[in-house]
Structures are given as C-alpha cells and as structure tokens.
Design a protein around this motif. Structure first.
Motif, PDB file in Angstrom:
ATOM      1  N   THR A   1       2.505  13.173  -0.312  1.00  0.00           N
ATOM      2  CA  THR A   1       1.054  13.013  -1.038  1.00  0.00           C
ATOM      3  C   THR A   1       0.220  14.055  -0.639  1.00  0.00           C
ATOM      4  OG1 THR A   1       0.174  11.492   0.688  1.00  0.00           O
ATOM      5  CG2 THR A   1       1.341  10.523  -1.270  1.00  0.00           C
ATOM      6  N   ALA A   2      -0.893  14.197  -1.506  1.00  0.00           N
ATOM      7  CA  ALA A   2      -1.867  15.108  -1.090  1.00  0.00           C
ATOM      8  C   ALA A   2      -3.014  14.132  -0.438  1.00  0.00           C
ATOM      9  CB  ALA A   2      -2.668  15.687  -2.309  1.00  0.00           C
ATOM     10  N   ARG A   3      -3.711  14.860   0.304  1.00  0.00           N
ATOM     11  CA  ARG A   3      -4.707  13.685   1.264  1.00  0.00           C
ATOM     12  C   ARG A   3      -5.703  13.164   0.350  1.00  0.00           C
ATOM     13  NH1 ARG A   3      -5.567  13.379   6.420  1.00  0.00           N
ATOM     14  NH2 ARG A   3      -4.028  14.798   7.812  1.00  0.00           N
ATOM     15  N   ASP A   4      -5.906  13.755  -0.746  1.00  0.00           N
ATOM     16  CA  ASP A   4      -7.058  12.980  -1.766  1.00  0.00           C
ATOM     17  C   ASP A   4      -6.403  12.031  -2.727  1.00  0.00           C
ATOM     18  OD1 ASP A   4      -6.044  15.116  -3.278  1.00  0.00           O
ATOM     19  OD2 ASP A   4      -7.774  15.931  -3.736  1.00  0.00           O
ATOM     20  N   GLU A   5      -4.927  11.917  -2.578  1.00  0.00           N
ATOM     21  CA  GLU A   5      -4.494  11.006  -3.641  1.00  0.00           C
ATOM     22  C   GLU A   5      -4.494   9.523  -2.679  1.00  0.00           C
ATOM     23  OE1 GLU A   5      -1.078  13.225  -6.026  1.00  0.00           O
ATOM     24  OE2 GLU A   5      -0.703  13.075  -4.095  1.00  0.00           O
ATOM     25  N   ARG A   6      -4.355   8.725  -3.375  1.00  0.00           N
ATOM     26  CA  ARG A   6      -4.121   7.204  -2.749  1.00  0.00           C
ATOM     27  C   ARG A   6      -3.123   6.495  -3.107  1.00  0.00           C
ATOM     28  NH1 ARG A   6      -6.418   2.344  -4.227  1.00  0.00           N
ATOM     29  NH2 ARG A   6      -7.434   3.530  -5.998  1.00  0.00           N
ATOM     30  N   VAL A   7      -2.154   5.904  -2.329  1.00  0.00           N
ATOM     31  CA  VAL A   7      -1.257   5.028  -2.266  1.00  0.00           C
ATOM     32  C   VAL A   7      -1.769   3.730  -2.478  1.00  0.00           C
ATOM     33  CG1 VAL A   7       1.059   4.203  -1.598  1.00  0.00           C
ATOM     34  CG2 VAL A   7       0.510   6.683  -1.486  1.00  0.00           C
ATOM     35  N   GLN A   8      -1.372   2.805  -3.663  1.00  0.00           N
ATOM     36  CA  GLN A   8      -1.863   1.583  -3.809  1.00  0.00           C
ATOM     37  C   GLN A   8      -0.705   0.678  -4.027  1.00  0.00           C
ATOM     38  OE1 GLN A   8      -5.099   1.137  -6.787  1.00  0.00           O
ATOM     39  NE2 GLN A   8      -4.009  -0.503  -7.605  1.00  0.00           N
ATOM     40  N   VAL A   9      -0.432  -0.261  -2.882  1.00  0.00           N
ATOM     41  CA  VAL A   9       0.711  -1.320  -2.977  1.00  0.00           C
ATOM     42  C   VAL A   9       0.132  -2.496  -3.571  1.00  0.00           C
ATOM     43  CG1 VAL A   9       2.084  -2.597  -1.566  1.00  0.00           C
ATOM     44  CG2 VAL A   9       2.044  -0.157  -0.938  1.00  0.00           C
ATOM     45  N   GLU A  10       0.671  -3.065  -4.489  1.00  0.00           N
ATOM     46  CA  GLU A  10       0.231  -4.297  -5.231  1.00  0.00           C
ATOM     47  C   GLU A  10       1.436  -5.410  -4.718  1.00  0.00           C
ATOM     48  OE1 GLU A  10      -0.875  -3.693  -9.202  1.00  0.00           O
ATOM     49  OE2 GLU A  10      -2.712  -2.580  -8.513  1.00  0.00           O
ATOM     50  N   LEU A  11       1.008  -6.518  -4.504  1.00  0.00           N
ATOM     51  CA  LEU A  11       2.159  -7.466  -4.150  1.00  0.00           C
ATOM     52  C   LEU A  11       1.805  -8.842  -4.892  1.00  0.00           C
ATOM     53  CD1 LEU A  11       2.721  -7.019  -0.332  1.00  0.00           C
ATOM     54  CD2 LEU A  11       3.920  -6.104  -2.175  1.00  0.00           C
ATOM     55  N   ALA A  12       2.988  -9.301  -5.196  1.00  0.00           N
ATOM     56  CA  ALA A  12       2.538 -10.777  -6.072  1.00  0.00           C
ATOM     57  C   ALA A  12       1.598 -11.834  -5.233  1.00  0.00           C
ATOM     58  CB  ALA A  12       4.117 -11.406  -6.096  1.00  0.00           C
ATOM     59  N   GLU A  13       1.930 -11.696  -4.233  1.00  0.00           N
ATOM     60  CA  GLU A  13       0.930 -12.829  -3.275  1.00  0.00           C
ATOM     61  C   GLU A  13      -0.649 -12.592  -3.078  1.00  0.00           C
ATOM     62  OE1 GLU A  13       5.143 -12.285  -0.925  1.00  0.00           O
ATOM     63  OE2 GLU A  13       3.737 -11.273  -2.354  1.00  0.00           O
ATOM     64  N   THR A  14      -0.991 -11.231  -3.137  1.00  0.00           N
ATOM     65  CA  THR A  14      -2.194 -10.777  -3.169  1.00  0.00           C
ATOM     66  C   THR A  14      -2.764 -10.217  -4.421  1.00  0.00           C
ATOM     67  OG1 THR A  14      -1.502  -8.453  -2.252  1.00  0.00           O
ATOM     68  CG2 THR A  14      -2.052 -10.423  -0.703  1.00  0.00           C
ATOM     69  N   ASP A  15      -2.021  -9.719  -5.255  1.00  0.00           N
ATOM     70  CA  ASP A  15      -2.446  -8.916  -6.609  1.00  0.00           C
ATOM     71  C   ASP A  15      -1.791  -9.383  -7.762  1.00  0.00           C
ATOM     72  OD1 ASP A  15      -3.757  -6.439  -4.890  1.00  0.00           O
ATOM     73  OD2 ASP A  15      -1.667  -6.700  -4.032  1.00  0.00           O
ATOM     74  N   GLY A  16      -0.905 -10.382  -7.787  1.00  0.00           N
ATOM     75  CA  GLY A  16      -0.209 -10.912  -8.886  1.00  0.00           C
ATOM     76  C   GLY A  16       0.897 -10.190  -9.257  1.00  0.00           C
ATOM     77  N   GLU A  17       1.341  -9.151  -8.813  1.00  0.00           N
ATOM     78  CA  GLU A  17       2.653  -8.519  -9.232  1.00  0.00           C
ATOM     79  C   GLU A  17       3.051  -7.400  -7.914  1.00  0.00           C
ATOM     80  OE1 GLU A  17       2.864  -5.471 -12.420  1.00  0.00           O
ATOM     81  OE2 GLU A  17       0.725  -5.570 -12.430  1.00  0.00           O
ATOM     82  N   ASP A  18       4.359  -7.154  -8.110  1.00  0.00           N
ATOM     83  CA  ASP A  18       4.742  -6.208  -7.079  1.00  0.00           C
ATOM     84  C   ASP A  18       4.695  -4.958  -7.758  1.00  0.00           C
ATOM     85  OD1 ASP A  18       5.286  -8.052  -5.162  1.00  0.00           O
ATOM     86  OD2 ASP A  18       7.346  -8.251  -5.608  1.00  0.00           O
ATOM     87  N   ARG A  19       4.435  -3.859  -7.025  1.00  0.00           N
ATOM     88  CA  ARG A  19       4.370  -2.355  -7.820  1.00  0.00           C
ATOM     89  C   ARG A  19       3.715  -1.405  -6.558  1.00  0.00           C
ATOM     90  NH1 ARG A  19       0.478  -1.375 -12.656  1.00  0.00           N
ATOM     91  NH2 ARG A  19      -1.354  -2.036 -12.060  1.00  0.00           N
ATOM     92  N   VAL A  20       4.023  -0.350  -6.614  1.00  0.00           N
ATOM     93  CA  VAL A  20       3.558   0.783  -5.665  1.00  0.00           C
ATOM     94  C   VAL A  20       3.132   2.043  -6.797  1.00  0.00           C
ATOM     95  CG1 VAL A  20       3.671   2.441  -3.992  1.00  0.00           C
ATOM     96  CG2 VAL A  20       4.704   0.304  -3.725  1.00  0.00           C
ATOM     97  N   LEU A  21       1.822   2.467  -6.672  1.00  0.00           N
ATOM     98  CA  LEU A  21       1.183   3.359  -7.566  1.00  0.00           C
ATOM     99  C   LEU A  21       0.835   4.432  -6.572  1.00  0.00           C
ATOM    100  CD1 LEU A  21      -1.145   0.980  -9.976  1.00  0.00           C
ATOM    101  CD2 LEU A  21       1.276   1.926 -10.274  1.00  0.00           C
TER     102      LEU A  21
END
Length: 198
Positions: free
Chosen positions: A167-187
């Motif tokens: 990644t570039a430093r100014d990008e962000r990796v956003q992890v979403e999980l069913a338990e906390t966010d309603g679905e599983d995915r990584v953006l």
C-alpha cells in the motif's frame, strides 16, 4: 465553463466474505502445523476486530484438531505511544475507546498468539505485547494478522499472514467483519477518500 472534477476513486475490494473465510481457514491450519503442543497455545485478540478474528480462529482450530484453545482479549489503550498527553496539553488526535482486557488463564508456559486485523507500523503490536506482559510471562508470543500492509516502523514480523498487501502510506486498509460491521470484506481506500474520512 470550468472543467468538472473527475469522480473520486472508489474503495477497491481486496477480499470478499468467501476469501476472508478461506484465509482464516488457512491461518488456522498453519497454527496447528507450527505448534506441536496445541494444549499450550492460547489466542488473544487485540480490540476491536482482532477479538472476533481470534474467536473464529479458535473455532476453526477446534474443528480441525479437536483442541479448544483458551481465548482472551487485550486492550492496548494505555500502552499506546500516541495517547499520552504531556505538559497538560490537549490530545493531538481523538482518543481511543477503552475496552476490557480479558485473560482468564495463566500465561506462564503458554504460546500466546496475538490476533489483529491489519499490521501496519508495528506500534499496535508493540503496545499489545506490553499489555500482555502486564499479566504474566508467556513462553512465546506469536502474531497472526489478516492483512499485512507494510510500512513497518518497528522490527515486528507476523508469524501468520492472511494477505500481504502493498500500500501507499496515505491509503487505508479497511477491514469489515460480520460481528462488527455486518459483513466480511477488506477494502483498500484510496488516498483522497482516506484523507476525507480522517
């Protein structure tokens, strides 16, 4: 007439729900393979998303080995190096929410596997190790992360990695999980949008 600005780039999906499940299954298999004495292994999730990930890994390890690993959670708030306010000044950034640390088992003689969603600079992991050592001295500490995005500032390397993601430093990796966010995915959130979201 002014030229219209191009639309901001959208977050890019890196892992979908099925990929997250496959990735965690692989990590669970590696934990079983690399630890001859599973009875001496415990999983400790780092709040927030490391906790449900650790819980899932425990279930996956149990399905495959028949061994139910002890499960704990660690809060790093008071061990972070960006929280302390010196000289009576105001904090420079929004301060984190304090969660509870739960370690209902002795650490001595154990291999503790810290679990987190994203490994970045290494400072969160350093803080988690400090927090863990407040409760005892395990034989070993290992690290499992869903995503390693690079840009380390401390000499910390994971033992188990779901996905290496340059990644570039100014990008962000956003992890979403069913338990906390309603679905599983990584953006992967592009630089401009990551800046807009703080």
């Amino acid at each position: 007439m002014s030229a219209s600005q191009p639309p901001a780039p959208e977050p890019r999906a890196i892992l979908d729900g099925e990929s997250v499940s496959r990735t965690l299954a692989r990590i669970a298999h590696e934990i079983i393979e690399r630890n001859d004495h599973l009875d001496d292994v415990a999983l400790v999730g780092i709040h927030t998303r490391g906790v449900p990930l650790a819980r899932r890994l425990r279930d996956l390890v149990e399905e495959r080995s028949g061994v139910r690993l002890p499960l704990g959670a660690v809060d790093i708030t008071f061990h972070r190096d960006d929280v302390v306010v010196r000289a009576g000044g105001a904090p420079r950034a929004a301060q984190p929410v304090v969660h509870g640390t739960e370690l209902g088992f002795p650490l001595r003689g154990k291999t503790m596997i810290l679990v987190d969603d994203v490994l970045y600079t290494g400072r969160t992991i350093r803080a988690a190790i400090d927090a863990l050592l407040d409760y005892g001295r395990p034989d070993r500490v290992q690290l499992a992360v869903l995503v390693d995005r690079g840009h380390r500032e401390l000499p910390i390397r994971p033992d188990y990695v779901g996905k290496n993601l340059p990644t570039a430093r100014d990008e962000r990796v956003q992890v979403e999980l069913a338990e906390t966010d309603g679905e599983d995915r990584v953006l992967l959130v592009p630089a401009s949008e990551a800046a807009d979201r703080g």
